[in-house]
Design a protein around this motif. Structure first.
Motif, PDB file in Angstrom:
ATOM      1  N   PRO A 119       4.399 -42.210  55.417  1.00  0.00           N
ATOM      2  CA  PRO A 119       5.450 -41.450  55.955  1.00  0.00           C
ATOM      3  C   PRO A 119       6.466 -41.014  55.025  1.00  0.00           C
ATOM      4  O   PRO A 119       6.640 -41.600  53.981  1.00  0.00           O
ATOM      5  CB  PRO A 119       6.014 -42.359  57.188  1.00  0.00           C
ATOM      6  N   THR A 120       6.790 -39.719  55.096  1.00  0.00           N
ATOM      7  CA  THR A 120       7.806 -38.997  54.305  1.00  0.00           C
ATOM      8  C   THR A 120       9.050 -38.617  55.109  1.00  0.00           C
ATOM      9  O   THR A 120       8.864 -38.301  56.300  1.00  0.00           O
ATOM     10  CB  THR A 120       7.102 -38.075  53.392  1.00  0.00           C
ATOM     11  N   ASN A 121      10.150 -38.162  54.542  1.00  0.00           N
ATOM     12  CA  ASN A 121      11.258 -37.837  55.292  1.00  0.00           C
ATOM     13  C   ASN A 121      11.037 -36.332  55.990  1.00  0.00           C
ATOM     14  O   ASN A 121      11.310 -36.307  57.013  1.00  0.00           O
ATOM     15  CB  ASN A 121      12.441 -37.666  54.165  1.00  0.00           C
ATOM     16  N   VAL A 122      10.656 -35.480  55.285  1.00  0.00           N
ATOM     17  CA  VAL A 122      10.348 -34.237  55.867  1.00  0.00           C
ATOM     18  C   VAL A 122       9.188 -33.599  55.400  1.00  0.00           C
ATOM     19  O   VAL A 122       8.923 -33.546  54.170  1.00  0.00           O
ATOM     20  CB  VAL A 122      11.703 -33.117  55.656  1.00  0.00           C
ATOM     21  N   LEU A 123       8.516 -32.709  56.128  1.00  0.00           N
ATOM     22  CA  LEU A 123       7.244 -31.943  55.762  1.00  0.00           C
ATOM     23  C   LEU A 123       7.737 -30.675  56.255  1.00  0.00           C
ATOM     24  O   LEU A 123       8.100 -30.419  57.122  1.00  0.00           O
ATOM     25  CB  LEU A 123       6.217 -32.603  56.246  1.00  0.00           C
ATOM     26  N   LEU A 183       8.896 -27.584  60.707  1.00  0.00           N
ATOM     27  CA  LEU A 183       9.402 -28.923  59.968  1.00  0.00           C
ATOM     28  C   LEU A 183       9.064 -30.104  60.911  1.00  0.00           C
ATOM     29  O   LEU A 183       9.366 -30.005  62.113  1.00  0.00           O
ATOM     30  CB  LEU A 183      10.928 -28.717  59.982  1.00  0.00           C
ATOM     31  N   VAL A 184       8.721 -30.888  60.146  1.00  0.00           N
ATOM     32  CA  VAL A 184       8.276 -32.303  60.775  1.00  0.00           C
ATOM     33  C   VAL A 184       9.231 -33.562  60.192  1.00  0.00           C
ATOM     34  O   VAL A 184       9.069 -33.557  58.854  1.00  0.00           O
ATOM     35  CB  VAL A 184       6.961 -32.828  60.682  1.00  0.00           C
ATOM     36  N   SER A 231       0.324 -39.726  59.077  1.00  0.00           N
ATOM     37  CA  SER A 231      -1.018 -39.032  59.321  1.00  0.00           C
ATOM     38  C   SER A 231      -0.800 -37.783  58.756  1.00  0.00           C
ATOM     39  O   SER A 231      -1.854 -37.058  58.099  1.00  0.00           O
ATOM     40  CB  SER A 231      -0.957 -39.039  60.838  1.00  0.00           C
ATOM     41  N   LEU A 232       0.160 -37.039  58.995  1.00  0.00           N
ATOM     42  CA  LEU A 232       0.249 -35.558  58.658  1.00  0.00           C
ATOM     43  C   LEU A 232       0.520 -35.633  57.136  1.00  0.00           C
ATOM     44  O   LEU A 232       0.114 -34.671  56.338  1.00  0.00           O
ATOM     45  CB  LEU A 232       1.561 -34.736  59.211  1.00  0.00           C
ATOM     46  N   ASN A 233       1.168 -36.739  56.540  1.00  0.00           N
ATOM     47  CA  ASN A 233       1.270 -36.397  55.102  1.00  0.00           C
ATOM     48  C   ASN A 233      -0.123 -36.770  54.506  1.00  0.00           C
ATOM     49  O   ASN A 233      -0.248 -36.274  53.168  1.00  0.00           O
ATOM     50  CB  ASN A 233       2.345 -37.544  54.816  1.00  0.00           C
ATOM     51  N   LEU A 234      -0.696 -37.709  54.867  1.00  0.00           N
ATOM     52  CA  LEU A 234      -2.070 -38.052  54.414  1.00  0.00           C
ATOM     53  C   LEU A 234      -3.026 -36.748  54.662  1.00  0.00           C
ATOM     54  O   LEU A 234      -3.536 -36.311  53.469  1.00  0.00           O
ATOM     55  CB  LEU A 234      -2.768 -39.251  55.126  1.00  0.00           C
ATOM     56  N   HIS A 235      -2.843 -36.038  55.642  1.00  0.00           N
ATOM     57  CA  HIS A 235      -3.768 -34.916  55.927  1.00  0.00           C
ATOM     58  C   HIS A 235      -3.677 -34.001  55.041  1.00  0.00           C
ATOM     59  O   HIS A 235      -4.460 -33.180  54.469  1.00  0.00           O
ATOM     60  CB  HIS A 235      -3.811 -34.639  57.223  1.00  0.00           C
ATOM     61  N   TYR A 236      -2.312 -33.409  54.912  1.00  0.00           N
ATOM     62  CA  TYR A 236      -1.798 -32.220  54.274  1.00  0.00           C
ATOM     63  C   TYR A 236      -1.161 -32.396  52.765  1.00  0.00           C
ATOM     64  O   TYR A 236      -1.522 -31.406  52.040  1.00  0.00           O
ATOM     65  CB  TYR A 236      -0.755 -31.462  55.037  1.00  0.00           C
ATOM     66  N   ALA A 285      21.499 -33.805  58.022  1.00  0.00           N
ATOM     67  CA  ALA A 285      21.519 -32.316  57.521  1.00  0.00           C
ATOM     68  C   ALA A 285      20.906 -31.935  56.220  1.00  0.00           C
ATOM     69  O   ALA A 285      20.531 -30.951  56.158  1.00  0.00           O
ATOM     70  CB  ALA A 285      23.046 -32.106  57.478  1.00  0.00           C
ATOM     71  N   HIS A 286      20.814 -33.024  55.364  1.00  0.00           N
ATOM     72  CA  HIS A 286      20.368 -32.486  54.020  1.00  0.00           C
ATOM     73  C   HIS A 286      18.664 -32.369  54.248  1.00  0.00           C
ATOM     74  O   HIS A 286      18.120 -31.459  53.802  1.00  0.00           O
ATOM     75  CB  HIS A 286      20.286 -33.596  52.924  1.00  0.00           C
ATOM     76  N   MET A 287      18.059 -33.129  54.740  1.00  0.00           N
ATOM     77  CA  MET A 287      16.713 -32.877  55.288  1.00  0.00           C
ATOM     78  C   MET A 287      16.459 -31.660  55.999  1.00  0.00           C
ATOM     79  O   MET A 287      15.424 -31.062  55.573  1.00  0.00           O
ATOM     80  CB  MET A 287      16.035 -33.914  56.048  1.00  0.00           C
ATOM     81  N   VAL A 288      17.239 -31.167  56.910  1.00  0.00           N
ATOM     82  CA  VAL A 288      16.937 -29.897  57.538  1.00  0.00           C
ATOM     83  C   VAL A 288      17.074 -28.822  56.754  1.00  0.00           C
ATOM     84  O   VAL A 288      16.470 -28.039  56.500  1.00  0.00           O
ATOM     85  CB  VAL A 288      17.782 -30.025  58.730  1.00  0.00           C
ATOM     86  N   VAL A 289      18.281 -28.869  55.699  1.00  0.00           N
ATOM     87  CA  VAL A 289      18.497 -27.716  54.942  1.00  0.00           C
ATOM     88  C   VAL A 289      17.296 -27.726  53.941  1.00  0.00           C
ATOM     89  O   VAL A 289      16.826 -26.809  53.406  1.00  0.00           O
ATOM     90  CB  VAL A 289      19.970 -27.946  54.233  1.00  0.00           C
ATOM     91  N   HIS A 290      16.928 -28.881  53.404  1.00  0.00           N
ATOM     92  CA  HIS A 290      15.818 -28.975  52.269  1.00  0.00           C
ATOM     93  C   HIS A 290      14.603 -28.220  52.974  1.00  0.00           C
ATOM     94  O   HIS A 290      13.952 -27.588  52.270  1.00  0.00           O
ATOM     95  CB  HIS A 290      15.703 -30.508  52.039  1.00  0.00           C
ATOM     96  N   GLY A 291      14.220 -28.863  54.292  1.00  0.00           N
ATOM     97  CA  GLY A 291      13.227 -28.406  54.719  1.00  0.00           C
ATOM     98  C   GLY A 291      13.281 -26.464  54.952  1.00  0.00           C
ATOM     99  O   GLY A 291      12.165 -25.953  54.986  1.00  0.00           O
ATOM    100  N   VAL A 292      14.159 -26.406  55.616  1.00  0.00           N
ATOM    101  CA  VAL A 292      14.592 -24.859  55.614  1.00  0.00           C
ATOM    102  C   VAL A 292      14.317 -24.064  54.431  1.00  0.00           C
ATOM    103  O   VAL A 292      13.672 -23.060  54.349  1.00  0.00           O
ATOM    104  CB  VAL A 292      15.622 -24.478  56.529  1.00  0.00           C
ATOM    105  N   LEU A 293      14.760 -24.617  53.260  1.00  0.00           N
ATOM    106  CA  LEU A 293      14.642 -23.912  52.018  1.00  0.00           C
ATOM    107  C   LEU A 293      13.187 -23.980  51.491  1.00  0.00           C
ATOM    108  O   LEU A 293      12.748 -22.968  51.244  1.00  0.00           O
ATOM    109  CB  LEU A 293      15.377 -24.451  50.869  1.00  0.00           C
TER     110      LEU A 293
END
Length: 164
Positions: free
Chosen positions: A64-68, A91-92, A53-58, A114-122
């Motif tokens: 669905p995707t891994n990280v927004l 981050l979602v 839902s968030l990926n479609l809206h934004y 860890a990768h998804m968190v680091v990726h999202g923070v960047l």
């Protein structure tokens, strides 16, 4: 000086195997090391329905995707010393997608989380991977940060990161 981190974890999924608050804090801190002295952010762990839902809206993508990443835009005229300036954004992370990707890519689940968190923070820090030079810079930074956390390089191929 140690990072002053205000991290809010929201769990909106019944999925098991989610990272602990301590793990998320460790990974966020590694991504922010040398880049921020103070930071506040929320990490929301969701099911595919909310992620889609968030990926479609934004982003206009009906899956669905891994990280927004939702960066916080500091209002004009606010001083960098104001506590609101510490807010990075949200981050979602879709737990099911991250866990599926880890299996498909033959990665340890915690390494992919860890990768998804680091990726999202960047992304919250304005890094992106739209152009090849930007992608190379971001991927090199992710590899360095994850290596410092004891994880192997996250990119074995360009397919390792869906479309976040």
């Amino acid at each position: 000086m140690a990072l002053d981190l205000d991290l809010d974890r929201q769990i909106a999924t019944d999925r098991e195997g989610l990272p602990t608050l301590a793990q998320l804090r460790h990974w966020v801190s590694a991504a922010l090391e040398g880049r921020r002295e103070r930071a506040a952010l929320t990490i929301r762990l969701v099911d595919p329905e909310e992620g889609q839902s968030l990926n479609l809206h934004y982003r206009g993508l009906d899956k669905p995707t891994n990280v927004l990443s939702f960066p916080f835009d500091l209002p004009p005229g606010v001083s960098p010393d104001d506590p609101i300036a510490d807010l990075l954004g949200d981050l979602v992370i879709c737990a099911e997608v991250v866990q599926r990707e880890a299996l498909e890519q033959g990665k340890e689940a915690s390494a992919h989380w860890a990768h998804m968190v680091v990726h999202g923070v960047l992304h919250l820090l304005d890094y992106d991977h739209i152009t090849d030079p930007d992608a190379a810079e971001m991927e090199a930074l992710e590899t360095t940060i994850l290596g410092g956390l004891g994880f192997p390089p996250p990119y074995e191929s360009q397919d390792d990161l869906e479309d976040c």
